[in-house]
Design a protein around this motif. Structure first.
Motif, PDB file in Angstrom:
ATOM      1  N   THR A  87       0.851  -1.191   0.000  1.00 29.26           N
ATOM      2  CA  THR A  87       0.000   0.000   0.000  1.00 29.26           C
ATOM      3  C   THR A  87       0.882   1.235   0.000  1.00 29.26           C
ATOM      4  OG1 THR A  87      -1.764  -1.146   1.193  1.00 29.26           O
ATOM      5  CG2 THR A  87      -1.814   1.266   1.213  1.00 29.26           C
ATOM      6  N   VAL A  88       0.642   2.119  -0.960  1.00 33.40           N
ATOM      7  CA  VAL A  88       1.458   3.334  -1.094  1.00 33.40           C
ATOM      8  C   VAL A  88       0.547   4.550  -1.184  1.00 33.40           C
ATOM      9  CG1 VAL A  88       3.348   2.113  -2.255  1.00 33.40           C
ATOM     10  CG2 VAL A  88       1.534   3.147  -3.622  1.00 33.40           C
ATOM     11  N   SER A 122       7.521   0.647 -13.048  1.00 34.63           N
ATOM     12  CA  SER A 122       7.805  -0.780 -12.924  1.00 34.63           C
ATOM     13  C   SER A 122       7.609  -1.168 -11.464  1.00 34.63           C
ATOM     14  CB  SER A 122       9.231  -1.090 -13.372  1.00 34.63           C
ATOM     15  OG  SER A 122      10.166  -0.663 -12.382  1.00 34.63           O
ATOM     16  N   VAL A 123       7.540  -2.464 -11.199  1.00 35.26           N
ATOM     17  CA  VAL A 123       7.328  -2.900  -9.821  1.00 35.26           C
ATOM     18  C   VAL A 123       8.479  -2.439  -8.925  1.00 35.26           C
ATOM     19  CG1 VAL A 123       8.377  -5.165 -10.251  1.00 35.26           C
ATOM     20  CG2 VAL A 123       6.746  -4.889  -8.383  1.00 35.26           C
ATOM     21  N   HIS A 124       9.689  -2.377  -9.460  1.00 35.46           N
ATOM     22  CA  HIS A 124      10.815  -1.913  -8.651  1.00 35.46           C
ATOM     23  C   HIS A 124      10.794  -0.396  -8.472  1.00 35.46           C
ATOM     24  CE1 HIS A 124      12.752  -5.783  -8.164  1.00 35.46           C
ATOM     25  NE2 HIS A 124      12.569  -6.027  -9.447  1.00 35.46           N
ATOM     26  N   ASP A 125      10.301   0.340  -9.470  1.00 31.21           N
ATOM     27  CA  ASP A 125      10.118   1.784  -9.288  1.00 31.21           C
ATOM     28  C   ASP A 125       9.183   2.055  -8.120  1.00 31.21           C
ATOM     29  OD1 ASP A 125      11.723   2.478 -11.459  1.00 31.21           O
ATOM     30  OD2 ASP A 125      10.050   2.461 -12.867  1.00 31.21           O
ATOM     31  N   LEU A 126       8.076   1.334  -8.089  1.00 30.58           N
ATOM     32  CA  LEU A 126       7.085   1.532  -7.031  1.00 30.58           C
ATOM     33  C   LEU A 126       7.705   1.308  -5.656  1.00 30.58           C
ATOM     34  CD1 LEU A 126       3.890   1.964  -6.730  1.00 30.58           C
ATOM     35  CD2 LEU A 126       3.858  -0.485  -6.245  1.00 30.58           C
ATOM     36  N   LEU A 127       8.474   0.219  -5.523  1.00 38.78           N
ATOM     37  CA  LEU A 127       9.059  -0.110  -4.224  1.00 38.78           C
ATOM     38  C   LEU A 127      10.222   0.808  -3.855  1.00 38.78           C
ATOM     39  CD1 LEU A 127       9.008  -4.009  -4.488  1.00 38.78           C
ATOM     40  CD2 LEU A 127       7.414  -2.525  -3.259  1.00 38.78           C
ATOM     41  N   MET A 128      10.853   1.431  -4.865  1.00 39.43           N
ATOM     42  CA  MET A 128      11.932   2.388  -4.576  1.00 39.43           C
ATOM     43  C   MET A 128      11.406   3.762  -4.208  1.00 39.43           C
ATOM     44  SD  MET A 128      15.198   1.916  -7.128  1.00 39.43           S
ATOM     45  CE  MET A 128      14.380   1.293  -8.582  1.00 39.43           C
ATOM     46  N   GLN A 129      10.352   4.196  -4.880  1.00 40.74           N
ATOM     47  CA  GLN A 129       9.903   5.579  -4.743  1.00 40.74           C
ATOM     48  C   GLN A 129       8.970   5.817  -3.567  1.00 40.74           C
ATOM     49  OE1 GLN A 129       8.336   7.120  -8.443  1.00 40.74           O
ATOM     50  NE2 GLN A 129       9.998   6.229  -9.652  1.00 40.74           N
ATOM     51  N   TYR A 130       8.276   4.774  -3.118  1.00 37.14           N
ATOM     52  CA  TYR A 130       7.275   4.967  -2.081  1.00 37.14           C
ATOM     53  C   TYR A 130       7.649   4.236  -0.803  1.00 37.14           C
ATOM     54  CZ  TYR A 130       4.337   7.085  -5.636  1.00 37.14           C
ATOM     55  OH  TYR A 130       3.850   7.918  -6.610  1.00 37.14           O
ATOM     56  N   VAL A 131       7.168   4.773   0.298  1.00 34.72           N
ATOM     57  CA  VAL A 131       7.487   4.231   1.618  1.00 34.72           C
ATOM     58  C   VAL A 131       6.703   2.948   1.848  1.00 34.72           C
ATOM     59  CG1 VAL A 131       7.383   4.675   4.096  1.00 34.72           C
ATOM     60  CG2 VAL A 131       7.963   6.533   2.516  1.00 34.72           C
ATOM     61  N   HIS A 132       7.388   1.922   2.331  1.00 36.41           N
ATOM     62  CA  HIS A 132       6.744   0.665   2.687  1.00 36.41           C
ATOM     63  C   HIS A 132       7.604  -0.024   3.738  1.00 36.41           C
ATOM     64  CE1 HIS A 132       9.761  -1.321   0.158  1.00 36.41           C
ATOM     65  NE2 HIS A 132       9.508  -0.384  -0.742  1.00 36.41           N
ATOM     66  N   VAL A 259      30.318   4.706   0.580  1.00 32.84           N
ATOM     67  CA  VAL A 259      29.165   4.488  -0.296  1.00 32.84           C
ATOM     68  C   VAL A 259      27.916   4.603   0.570  1.00 32.84           C
ATOM     69  CG1 VAL A 259      28.015   2.939  -1.906  1.00 32.84           C
ATOM     70  CG2 VAL A 259      30.515   2.924  -1.742  1.00 32.84           C
ATOM     71  N   GLU A 260      27.121   5.628   0.303  1.00 29.37           N
ATOM     72  CA  GLU A 260      25.871   5.844   1.055  1.00 29.37           C
ATOM     73  C   GLU A 260      24.878   6.532   0.118  1.00 29.37           C
ATOM     74  OE1 GLU A 260      24.282   7.616   5.318  1.00 29.37           O
ATOM     75  OE2 GLU A 260      26.197   8.276   4.522  1.00 29.37           O
ATOM     76  N   LEU A 261      24.027   5.766  -0.509  1.00 29.97           N
ATOM     77  CA  LEU A 261      23.121   6.307  -1.514  1.00 29.97           C
ATOM     78  C   LEU A 261      22.041   7.165  -0.876  1.00 29.97           C
ATOM     79  CD1 LEU A 261      22.654   3.115  -3.729  1.00 29.97           C
ATOM     80  CD2 LEU A 261      24.324   4.950  -3.979  1.00 29.97           C
ATOM     81  N   GLU A 262      21.735   8.287  -1.536  1.00 33.44           N
ATOM     82  CA  GLU A 262      20.703   9.182  -1.026  1.00 33.44           C
ATOM     83  C   GLU A 262      19.314   8.762  -1.489  1.00 33.44           C
ATOM     84  OE1 GLU A 262      21.850  13.080  -2.286  1.00 33.44           O
ATOM     85  OE2 GLU A 262      23.341  13.307  -0.693  1.00 33.44           O
ATOM     86  N   ALA A 263      19.206   8.176  -2.693  1.00 30.69           N
ATOM     87  CA  ALA A 263      17.909   7.797  -3.250  1.00 30.69           C
ATOM     88  C   ALA A 263      17.816   6.290  -3.372  1.00 30.69           C
ATOM     89  CB  ALA A 263      17.716   8.451  -4.619  1.00 30.69           C
ATOM     90  N   GLY A 264      16.581   5.802  -3.416  1.00 29.88           N
ATOM     91  CA  GLY A 264      16.380   4.376  -3.636  1.00 29.88           C
ATOM     92  C   GLY A 264      15.623   3.652  -2.547  1.00 29.88           C
ATOM     93  N   GLY A 265      15.184   4.374  -1.505  1.00 29.12           N
ATOM     94  CA  GLY A 265      14.415   3.722  -0.451  1.00 29.12           C
ATOM     95  C   GLY A 265      15.177   2.566   0.174  1.00 29.12           C
ATOM     96  N   SER A 266      14.483   1.433   0.379  1.00 31.76           N
ATOM     97  CA  SER A 266      15.132   0.270   0.997  1.00 31.76           C
ATOM     98  C   SER A 266      16.182  -0.345   0.093  1.00 31.76           C
ATOM     99  CB  SER A 266      14.075  -0.791   1.346  1.00 31.76           C
ATOM    100  OG  SER A 266      13.438  -1.262   0.173  1.00 31.76           O
ATOM    101  N   TYR A 267      16.175  -0.005  -1.204  1.00 30.93           N
ATOM    102  CA  TYR A 267      17.166  -0.529  -2.141  1.00 30.93           C
ATOM    103  C   TYR A 267      18.567   0.006  -1.826  1.00 30.93           C
ATOM    104  CZ  TYR A 267      13.496  -2.465  -5.147  1.00 30.93           C
ATOM    105  OH  TYR A 267      12.452  -3.207  -5.656  1.00 30.93           O
ATOM    106  N   ARG A 268      18.652   1.069  -1.025  1.00 32.02           N
ATOM    107  CA  ARG A 268      19.945   1.667  -0.681  1.00 32.02           C
ATOM    108  C   ARG A 268      20.776   0.761   0.219  1.00 32.02           C
ATOM    109  NH1 ARG A 268      17.693   7.242   1.657  1.00 32.02           N
ATOM    110  NH2 ARG A 268      16.274   5.735   2.583  1.00 32.02           N
ATOM    111  N   TYR A 269      20.135  -0.221   0.839  1.00 32.58           N
ATOM    112  CA  TYR A 269      20.867  -1.130   1.725  1.00 32.58           C
ATOM    113  C   TYR A 269      21.578  -2.170   0.862  1.00 32.58           C
ATOM    114  CZ  TYR A 269      18.289   0.976   5.566  1.00 32.58           C
ATOM    115  OH  TYR A 269      17.790   1.866   6.466  1.00 32.58           O
ATOM    116  N   LEU A 270      22.903  -2.075   0.808  1.00 33.81           N
ATOM    117  CA  LEU A 270      23.703  -2.939  -0.055  1.00 33.81           C
ATOM    118  C   LEU A 270      24.390  -4.031   0.758  1.00 33.81           C
ATOM    119  CD1 LEU A 270      25.425  -0.215  -2.291  1.00 33.81           C
ATOM    120  CD2 LEU A 270      23.300  -1.459  -2.753  1.00 33.81           C
TER     121      LEU A 270
END
Length: 303
Positions: A87-88, A122-132, A259-270
């Motif tokens: 849900t976003v 895309s499904v990954h755009d949705l999960l990157m751009q919105y809080v979940h 390395v510390e990404l500013e954008a990408g939501g939870s995808y920033r965790y490498l």
């Protein structure tokens, strides 16, 4: 390195070279190709990362919240396509002429028709751009440089990336993370890039390439380990000779990388097989006889 952008590589490798501009999804795919083609013309770094397989579920309906733009989107997650949902809270784009968009769902894309604007996610755009609430890490498999006159990365034809995609396609999605490093060098004369002799375009380009070669070697050693799998003898020898040449010419001492990404939501965790999950990766790199060694550094206290 804080500036990074994710691209869903599976879409490039699985679609025609020239998607139809007349369709919203075709325009989306072409924009992604243009972004990577632009990166192919510059000395940047990229990481091949895998994520748990994720798809939209067109067999189920989306649901709106009462008096809000909260949208519940059905998903199929994991290799076994387990039913799931997210849900976003949607954000109207500039140019929207309706309060609530009409929704079209396909396996890979969510089309939101806002009247004057059609938004494709895309499904990954949705999960990157919105809080979940999902906090799964991006697994780094491979590090490379974008500079390539043939533009193979944007066309889905780079052999090293294709091999990794084929190995993981049954259970994971493959993404490409393009990184633009911000480099500060210190020496008795200051940063060599600021010297007048290094301002000439060809010389500046050569210096940028040298720096990318060193950073690439550092990230390979950090994420892929001291003996990276899939790196062949000729490639290793070429990199070793290059690092020896750079070390002798520039008297390079140590390199510290953050390395510390500013954008990408939870995808920033490498993470990787050799590195634990973290939002910020901080390490020191040393060169000796063309070989690279890395040591993790303690994280500074959070402000």
């Amino acid at each position: 390195m804080t500036d990074g952008k994710f691209h869903w590589y599976d879409l490039l490798a699985g679609f025609p070279d020239k998607p139809d501009f007349r369709e919203p999804i075709g325009r989306y795919l072409r924009r992604m190709q243009f972004d990577l083609e632009a990166a192919n013309e510059r000395p940047l770094l990229y990481c091949v990362v895998t994520r748990p397989r994720m798809r939209y579920d067109p067999s189920r309906a989306t649901q709106w919240g009462f008096f809000s733009l909260k949208l519940t989107v059905p998903l199929l997650s994991g290799a076994h396509a387990t039913r799931d949902s997210v849900t976003v809270e949607l954000k109207p784009p500039f140019g929207a002429t309706v309060k609530k968009p009409s929704v079209i769902l396909t396996e890979n894309f969510l089309n939101l028709n806002w009247g004057g604007v059609i938004e494709v996610l895309s499904v990954h755009d949705l999960l990157m751009q919105y809080v979940h609430d999902r906090k799964l890490a991006s697994q780094v498999l491979h590090v490379g440089q974008t500079l390539d006159p043939e533009g193979r990365l944007a066309k889905g034809r780079l052999p090293a990336v294709q091999r990794l995609r084929q190995q993981h396609s049954e259970h994971s999605d493959t993404l490409v993370l393009v990184l633009q490093p911000e480099i500060t060098a210190s020496s008795p004369d200051g940063d060599p890039a600021d010297l007048a002799g290094n301002q000439i375009p060809d010389v500046a380009a050569a210096l940028a390439r040298i720096r990318m070669d060193v950073l690439e070697a550092a990230l390979i050693c950090y994420f892929e380990g001291p003996t990276p799998a899939g790196r062949y003898g000729e490639e290793k020898e070429r990199r070793r000779n290059r690092l020896q040449e750079v070390q002798q010419a520039w008297e390079l001492d140590t390199l510290e990388v953050a390395v510390e990404l500013e954008a990408g939501g939870s995808y920033r965790y490498l993470a990787s097989e050799h590195v634990a999950v973290a939002r910020r990766h901080l390490f020191r790199c040393k060169l000796a006889d063309g070989c690279v060694s890395v040591a993790k550094l303690p994280q500074p206290p959070t402000a």
